[in-house]
Write a protein that holds these residues in place. Structure first.
Motif, PDB file in Angstrom:
ATOM      1  N   UNK A 103       0.790  -1.221   0.000  1.00  0.00           N
ATOM      2  CA  UNK A 103       0.000   0.000   0.000  1.00  0.00           C
ATOM      3  C   UNK A 103       0.824   1.275   0.000  1.00  0.00           C
ATOM      4  N   UNK A 104       2.153   1.127   0.057  1.00  0.00           N
ATOM      5  CA  UNK A 104       2.997   2.323   0.028  1.00  0.00           C
ATOM      6  C   UNK A 104       4.246   2.122  -0.820  1.00  0.00           C
ATOM      7  N   UNK A 105       4.122   1.235  -1.830  1.00  0.00           N
ATOM      8  CA  UNK A 105       5.239   0.985  -2.748  1.00  0.00           C
ATOM      9  C   UNK A 105       4.720   1.069  -4.181  1.00  0.00           C
ATOM     10  N   UNK A 106       5.341   1.947  -4.974  1.00  0.00           N
ATOM     11  CA  UNK A 106       4.960   2.163  -6.371  1.00  0.00           C
ATOM     12  C   UNK A 106       6.044   1.659  -7.310  1.00  0.00           C
ATOM     13  N   UNK A 107       5.616   1.325  -8.524  1.00  0.00           N
ATOM     14  CA  UNK A 107       6.534   0.949  -9.595  1.00  0.00           C
ATOM     15  C   UNK A 107       6.028   1.567 -10.893  1.00  0.00           C
ATOM     16  N   UNK A 133       1.778   1.467 -27.364  1.00  0.00           N
ATOM     17  CA  UNK A 133       2.444   0.921 -26.183  1.00  0.00           C
ATOM     18  C   UNK A 133       2.350   2.018 -25.126  1.00  0.00           C
ATOM     19  N   UNK A 134       3.176   1.942 -24.102  1.00  0.00           N
ATOM     20  CA  UNK A 134       3.133   3.000 -23.098  1.00  0.00           C
ATOM     21  C   UNK A 134       3.733   2.567 -21.794  1.00  0.00           C
ATOM     22  N   UNK A 135       3.253   3.193 -20.716  1.00  0.00           N
ATOM     23  CA  UNK A 135       3.770   2.896 -19.391  1.00  0.00           C
ATOM     24  C   UNK A 135       2.638   2.973 -18.376  1.00  0.00           C
ATOM     25  N   UNK A 136       2.850   2.271 -17.264  1.00  0.00           N
ATOM     26  CA  UNK A 136       1.855   2.191 -16.204  1.00  0.00           C
ATOM     27  C   UNK A 136       2.531   2.382 -14.852  1.00  0.00           C
ATOM     28  N   UNK A 137       1.990   3.268 -14.035  1.00  0.00           N
ATOM     29  CA  UNK A 137       2.402   3.380 -12.641  1.00  0.00           C
ATOM     30  C   UNK A 137       1.388   2.573 -11.834  1.00  0.00           C
ATOM     31  N   UNK A 138       1.916   1.680 -10.980  1.00  0.00           N
ATOM     32  CA  UNK A 138       1.018   0.817 -10.203  1.00  0.00           C
ATOM     33  C   UNK A 138       1.591   0.557  -8.819  1.00  0.00           C
ATOM     34  N   UNK A 139       0.702   0.204  -7.900  1.00  0.00           N
ATOM     35  CA  UNK A 139       1.147  -0.251  -6.593  1.00  0.00           C
ATOM     36  C   UNK A 139       1.745  -1.640  -6.760  1.00  0.00           C
ATOM     37  N   UNK A 140       2.786  -1.917  -5.997  1.00  0.00           N
ATOM     38  CA  UNK A 140       3.467  -3.201  -6.078  1.00  0.00           C
ATOM     39  C   UNK A 140       2.736  -4.211  -5.194  1.00  0.00           C
ATOM     40  N   UNK A 141       2.470  -5.379  -5.781  1.00  0.00           N
ATOM     41  CA  UNK A 141       1.910  -6.508  -5.054  1.00  0.00           C
ATOM     42  C   UNK A 141       2.829  -7.700  -5.280  1.00  0.00           C
ATOM     43  N   UNK A 146       1.186  -6.633 -11.436  1.00  0.00           N
ATOM     44  CA  UNK A 146      -0.266  -6.802 -11.402  1.00  0.00           C
ATOM     45  C   UNK A 146      -0.963  -5.963 -10.341  1.00  0.00           C
ATOM     46  N   UNK A 147      -0.273  -5.047  -9.684  1.00  0.00           N
ATOM     47  CA  UNK A 147      -0.897  -4.255  -8.633  1.00  0.00           C
ATOM     48  C   UNK A 147      -1.863  -3.224  -9.177  1.00  0.00           C
ATOM     49  N   UNK A 148      -2.686  -2.628  -8.286  1.00  0.00           N
ATOM     50  CA  UNK A 148      -3.651  -1.608  -8.703  1.00  0.00           C
ATOM     51  C   UNK A 148      -2.957  -0.452  -9.423  1.00  0.00           C
ATOM     52  N   UNK A 149      -3.556  -0.024 -10.534  1.00  0.00           N
ATOM     53  CA  UNK A 149      -2.971   1.039 -11.352  1.00  0.00           C
ATOM     54  C   UNK A 149      -3.267   2.418 -10.778  1.00  0.00           C
ATOM     55  N   UNK A 150      -2.274   3.297 -10.893  1.00  0.00           N
ATOM     56  CA  UNK A 150      -2.418   4.688 -10.488  1.00  0.00           C
ATOM     57  C   UNK A 150      -2.592   5.569 -11.722  1.00  0.00           C
ATOM     58  N   UNK A 151      -1.806   5.308 -12.785  1.00  0.00           N
ATOM     59  CA  UNK A 151      -1.853   6.137 -13.995  1.00  0.00           C
ATOM     60  C   UNK A 151      -1.225   5.381 -15.161  1.00  0.00           C
ATOM     61  N   UNK A 178       5.469   9.527 -14.159  1.00  0.00           N
ATOM     62  CA  UNK A 178       5.822   9.020 -12.829  1.00  0.00           C
ATOM     63  C   UNK A 178       5.815  10.120 -11.772  1.00  0.00           C
ATOM     64  N   UNK A 179       6.429  11.272 -12.027  1.00  0.00           N
ATOM     65  CA  UNK A 179       6.334  12.337 -11.017  1.00  0.00           C
ATOM     66  C   UNK A 179       4.888  12.757 -10.722  1.00  0.00           C
ATOM     67  N   UNK A 180       4.051  12.821 -11.745  1.00  0.00           N
ATOM     68  CA  UNK A 180       2.646  13.183 -11.529  1.00  0.00           C
ATOM     69  C   UNK A 180       1.957  12.164 -10.630  1.00  0.00           C
ATOM     70  N   UNK A 181       2.215  10.893 -10.885  1.00  0.00           N
ATOM     71  CA  UNK A 181       1.581   9.833 -10.098  1.00  0.00           C
ATOM     72  C   UNK A 181       2.091   9.828  -8.660  1.00  0.00           C
ATOM     73  N   UNK A 182       3.399   9.997  -8.481  1.00  0.00           N
ATOM     74  CA  UNK A 182       3.946  10.037  -7.122  1.00  0.00           C
ATOM     75  C   UNK A 182       3.370  11.228  -6.367  1.00  0.00           C
TER      76      UNK A 182
END
Length: 190
Positions: A103-107, A133-141, A146-151, A178-182
């Motif tokens: 809940x407090x780790x992003x990738x 293609x693209x990129x995804x910021x998500x919480x790490x599980x 496969x963690x919940x997506x942020x952006x 990534x900076x926007x999501x963080x």
């Protein structure tokens, strides 16, 4: 003020983007540490030049993943982070480590998840005939990528693209997204 610790393995270009945006935009946060699993990681010099504490936990010096994860957690916990950000950290982390920071780790991952988790994402997207293609910021599980997506941010795949040209365009979007999501996470908007 939220405390951010960033994990890197190499040049740290996403880490640089986060550090610069945090300072320039006046986030209610501070990057308090950068930890690498590789002593030669170029990003360590950038962090040091910006007065950010650095640490190296060299995975090659540990007999097992569990031993490495324990040493890495000790280094991270010494910096007392509110948020742990993986920015080009090229080690798979064990389930116990992931649970410790749940809940407090992003990738950030260089694909439009759930498509193409794991490695060689750009090549796989081109070979699959994808239009973008693209990129995804998500919480790490515990389940890789496969963690919940942020952006997410999409990038078109152009005729003649190879994995290197596509990767370069995706990286531009990573440095923006990534900076926007963080920031959204530290401000409680994600």
């Amino acid at each position: 003020m939220k405390r951010i610790v960033i994990l890197i393995s190499g040049r740290g270009s996403n880490m640089e983007a986060i550090v610069q945006a945090c300072a320039a935009e006046g986030w209610p946060a501070q990057v308090v540490g950068v930890v690498s699993n590789r002593p030669e990681a170029a990003g360590l010099a950038f962090a040091q030049s910006h007065g950010i504490a650095t640490a190296v936990v060299d995975h090659k010096t540990f007999a097992s993943r569990d031993e490495f994860d324990a040493a890495l957690a000790a280094a991270i916990d010494g910096l007392a982070p509110d948020l742990l950000v993986l920015a080009g950290f090229m080690r798979i982390l064990g389930a116990a480590f992931v649970q410790r920071y749940e809940g407090r780790m992003l990738n950030i991952h260089p694909s439009l998840l759930p498509a193409f988790p794991g490695l060689h994402t750009h090549r796989r997207a081109i070979e699959a005939g994808c239009a973008e293609a693209g990129c995804t910021v998500h919480y790490v599980t515990a389940e890789l990528d496969h963690g919940p997506m942020v952006a997410q941010a999409a990038v078109p795949i152009l005729p003649g693209d190879d994995e290197h040209s596509l990767a370069a365009r995706v990286l531009v979007e990573e440095h923006r997204l990534y900076p926007q999501a963080v920031r959204a996470v530290v401000e409680g908007r994600a």
